[in-house]
Design a protein around this motif. Structure first.
Motif, short mmCIF file in Angstrom:
data_model
loop_
_atom_site.label_atom_id
_atom_site.label_comp_id
_atom_site.label_asym_id
_atom_site.label_seq_id
_atom_site.Cartn_x
_atom_site.Cartn_y
_atom_site.Cartn_z
N ALA A 7 0.86 -1.18 0.00
CA ALA A 7 0.00 0.00 0.00
C ALA A 7 0.89 1.23 0.00
CB ALA A 7 -0.92 0.02 1.22
N THR A 8 0.60 2.18 -0.86
CA THR A 8 1.36 3.42 -0.90
C THR A 8 0.39 4.59 -0.88
OG1 THR A 8 1.36 3.64 -3.33
CG2 THR A 8 3.09 2.30 -2.34
N LEU A 9 0.90 5.74 -0.50
CA LEU A 9 0.11 6.96 -0.55
C LEU A 9 0.46 7.73 -1.81
CD1 LEU A 9 0.27 8.27 3.12
CD2 LEU A 9 -1.65 7.15 1.99
N THR A 10 -0.56 8.27 -2.49
CA THR A 10 -0.27 9.18 -3.58
C THR A 10 0.43 10.39 -2.99
OG1 THR A 10 -2.44 10.21 -3.39
CG2 THR A 10 -2.22 8.42 -4.96
N SER A 11 1.11 11.14 -3.85
CA SER A 11 2.00 12.20 -3.37
C SER A 11 1.27 13.34 -2.70
CB SER A 11 2.80 12.76 -4.55
OG SER A 11 1.93 13.45 -5.44
N GLY A 12 0.01 13.54 -3.03
CA GLY A 12 -0.68 14.70 -2.50
C GLY A 12 -0.35 15.97 -3.25
N SER A 13 0.31 15.87 -4.42
CA SER A 13 0.68 17.07 -5.17
C SER A 13 -0.52 17.76 -5.77
CB SER A 13 1.67 16.71 -6.28
OG SER A 13 1.11 15.79 -7.18
N SER A 14 -1.63 17.05 -5.91
CA SER A 14 -2.83 17.65 -6.50
C SER A 14 -4.01 17.64 -5.54
CB SER A 14 -3.19 16.91 -7.80
OG SER A 14 -2.16 16.97 -8.73
N GLY A 15 -3.82 17.29 -4.31
CA GLY A 15 -4.92 17.27 -3.37
C GLY A 15 -4.67 16.29 -2.25
N SER A 16 -5.75 15.80 -1.64
CA SER A 16 -5.63 14.91 -0.50
C SER A 16 -5.02 13.58 -0.91
CB SER A 16 -7.02 14.66 0.11
OG SER A 16 -7.59 15.88 0.54
N PRO A 17 -4.13 13.03 -0.08
CA PRO A 17 -3.52 11.74 -0.41
C PRO A 17 -4.52 10.60 -0.36
CG PRO A 17 -2.84 12.46 1.76
CD PRO A 17 -3.59 13.60 1.15
N LEU B 149 9.16 26.60 -2.81
CA LEU B 149 7.96 25.82 -3.11
C LEU B 149 7.75 24.75 -2.04
CD1 LEU B 149 8.24 25.26 -6.97
CD2 LEU B 149 6.36 26.39 -5.79
N PRO B 150 6.53 24.60 -1.56
CA PRO B 150 6.25 23.46 -0.68
C PRO B 150 6.37 22.17 -1.48
CG PRO B 150 4.21 24.55 -1.31
CD PRO B 150 5.33 25.41 -1.83
N ARG B 151 6.80 21.11 -0.82
CA ARG B 151 7.04 19.86 -1.53
C ARG B 151 6.41 18.69 -0.79
NH1 ARG B 151 10.39 20.45 -5.77
NH2 ARG B 151 11.44 22.48 -5.89
N THR B 152 6.14 17.64 -1.55
CA THR B 152 5.63 16.41 -0.97
C THR B 152 6.78 15.66 -0.30
OG1 THR B 152 6.04 15.10 -2.95
CG2 THR B 152 3.94 16.29 -2.84
N ALA B 153 6.45 14.55 0.34
CA ALA B 153 7.48 13.76 1.03
C ALA B 153 8.58 13.31 0.08
CB ALA B 153 6.84 12.56 1.71
N ARG C 3 1.56 20.94 -5.54
CA ARG C 3 0.86 21.95 -6.34
C ARG C 3 -0.28 22.60 -5.55
NH1 ARG C 3 1.92 22.27 -11.62
NH2 ARG C 3 -0.05 23.38 -11.90
N ALA C 4 -1.12 21.76 -4.95
CA ALA C 4 -2.28 22.31 -4.27
C ALA C 4 -1.89 23.27 -3.15
CB ALA C 4 -3.14 21.17 -3.71
N GLU C 5 -0.86 22.93 -2.38
CA GLU C 5 -0.42 23.78 -1.29
C GLU C 5 0.27 25.04 -1.82
OE1 GLU C 5 0.50 25.33 2.52
OE2 GLU C 5 -1.09 24.06 1.67
N ALA C 6 1.05 24.91 -2.90
CA ALA C 6 1.69 26.08 -3.49
C ALA C 6 0.65 27.09 -3.97
CB ALA C 6 2.59 25.66 -4.65
N ILE C 7 -0.38 26.60 -4.62
CA ILE C 7 -1.44 27.48 -5.12
C ILE C 7 -2.19 28.13 -3.96
CG2 ILE C 7 -3.62 27.51 -6.41
CD1 ILE C 7 -2.40 25.22 -8.13
#
Length: 385
Positions: free
Chosen positions: A74-84, A358-362, A368-372
């Motif tokens: 099981a992995t988490l999506t990066s959250g770069s476009s929204g909630s993981p 820029l804020p970054r994922t793990a 992206r979502a947090e940067a915006i």
């Protein structure tokens, strides 16, 4: 064969997704992952940096839904476009690519792979699974990096390693998460490091690989463009999600996560997610295309392009740029202005500029979502360009 399947189903009765804390050394983490896999459970590596609310939400999903019988990781999506989201996959969906990854990194069990991203990142967990399957030994965190002969990480991670002085034996880097620009590839080559970039997704794993002449289908992968959207057929596709769903869609053996792309002479050109497109007046702007221009400007480490709602025209194009420590200020502004005027059509030129880290994922990708959100909330500096 039928007996083996029955034994596996019996072992899987009551199986669960288990959040694995990262404690102790790498060998201890590998042992815990191997033990959970042997017991038929599904490891999901946690991150001590998660906010408590995020941790509680992940735990609620992991503890409230039983994974399917053939789920192994099981992995988490990066959250770069929204909630993981929690992505489930079989053991084979990763192990089928181990041989190709080993060839790309020119690495085997006697080598060590540097993993700058934390184990919660999908790319790092893949490499841990690869190590359990006979791949190169992982080098995590503050471990002795001098023995690493290859790296698996993001462009940001590779840049940081080069800034710090690469390990003496480092000879190859497998780089995903975002585009590898020519300047970074050349800088790595000067340090004796061969760069192999790739495009993938948590749901699709490896999709295409770039050894210096553009993205081509990863070994074992077929690509198709349908109405401007990239579809993939491969043995590496995930099972789906544990709990709430996400962008993964299927059509028989084919799958997509909604990325827009085109194929030109067998090479894949990515155009971003369809829902990231900016509608400004009568034009449709693809952020990825504008970001590629801005990243090529000297002194720009990275960029995120997005739309700011505006009456009458729909949206204004905005850019959040991260400048390096030596090329900021008036020089960078002048270069950005020149690049916008000479390389971008009028509708594609950013009208609002923001600058900061820029804020970054793990894993090191731009969040992206947090940067915006930060730019729209006025939490970063405006840049006069």
């Amino acid at each position: 064969m039928a007996g083996a399947r029955a034994r596996r189903r019996a072992r899987r009765a009551g199986a669960r997704a288990v959040i694995v804390p990262v404690r102790g050394d790498t060998a201890g983490l590998l042992n815990r992952l191997g033990a959970l896999r042997a017991a038929g459970d599904v490891p999901l590596v946690g991150d001590e940096r998660w906010p408590q609310a995020h941790r509680d939400a992940v735990q609620a999903i992991a503890g409230g839904t039983e994974p399917p019988a053939d789920a192994a990781w099981a992995t988490l999506t990066s959250g770069s476009s929204g909630s993981p989201r929690i992505v489930l996959r079989t053991a084979e969906s990763w192990s089928a690519s181990f041989a190709a990854v080993g060839r790309l990194m020119d690495a085997g069990p006697d080598d060590a792979v540097l993993l700058p991203a934390p184990p919660a990142a999908s790319m790092t967990l893949f490499s841990l699974a690869h190590a359990l399957g006979g791949g190169p030994r992982p080098v995590l965190g503050s471990a002795d990096r001098s023995r690493a002969s290859c790296l698996h990480g993001t462009p940001q991670a590779l840049r940081a390693v080069l800034d710090a002085g690469p390990p003496p034996g480092l000879r190859a880097a497998l780089v995903g998460g975002s585009h590898v620009d020519d300047a970074l590839r050349a800088r790595a080559a000067d340090a004796g490091v061969r760069v192999c970039g790739y495009y993938g997704a948590a749901e699709l794993s490896f999709v295409a690989v770039d050894e210096g002449d553009g993205l081509r289908a990863f070994p074992g992968v077929e690509l198709s463009i349908r109405d401007g959207e990239l579809w993939v057929r491969s043995p590496f596709i995930a099972l789906g999600y544990l709990g709430p769903g996400g962008p993964l869609r299927r059509d028989g053996d084919w799958a997509t996560v909604g990325d827009r792309a085109e194929l030109v002479d067998g090479r894949l050109r990515l155009l971003g997610r369809a829902d990231d497109a900016i509608l400004s007046a009568s034009a449709t702007i693809v952020p990825e295309e504008v970001e590629a221009v801005l990243r090529a400007v000297p002194g720009v480490r990275d960029a995120v392009v997005f739309g700011l709602p505006q009456t009458r025209v729909g949206a204004l194009v905005a850019a959040f740029v991260e400048l390096d420590g030596t090329s900021g200020g008036a020089g960078a502004r002048k270069s950005l202005r020149a690049a916008s005027l000479t390389r971008l059509a009028p509708a594609h030129r950013p009208r609002r500029w923001y600058a900061g880290e820029l804020p970054r994922t793990a894993s090191g990708k731009p969040a992206r979502a947090e940067a915006i959100r930060r730019a729209r909330a006025g939490e970063v500096d405006r840049l006069g360009v």
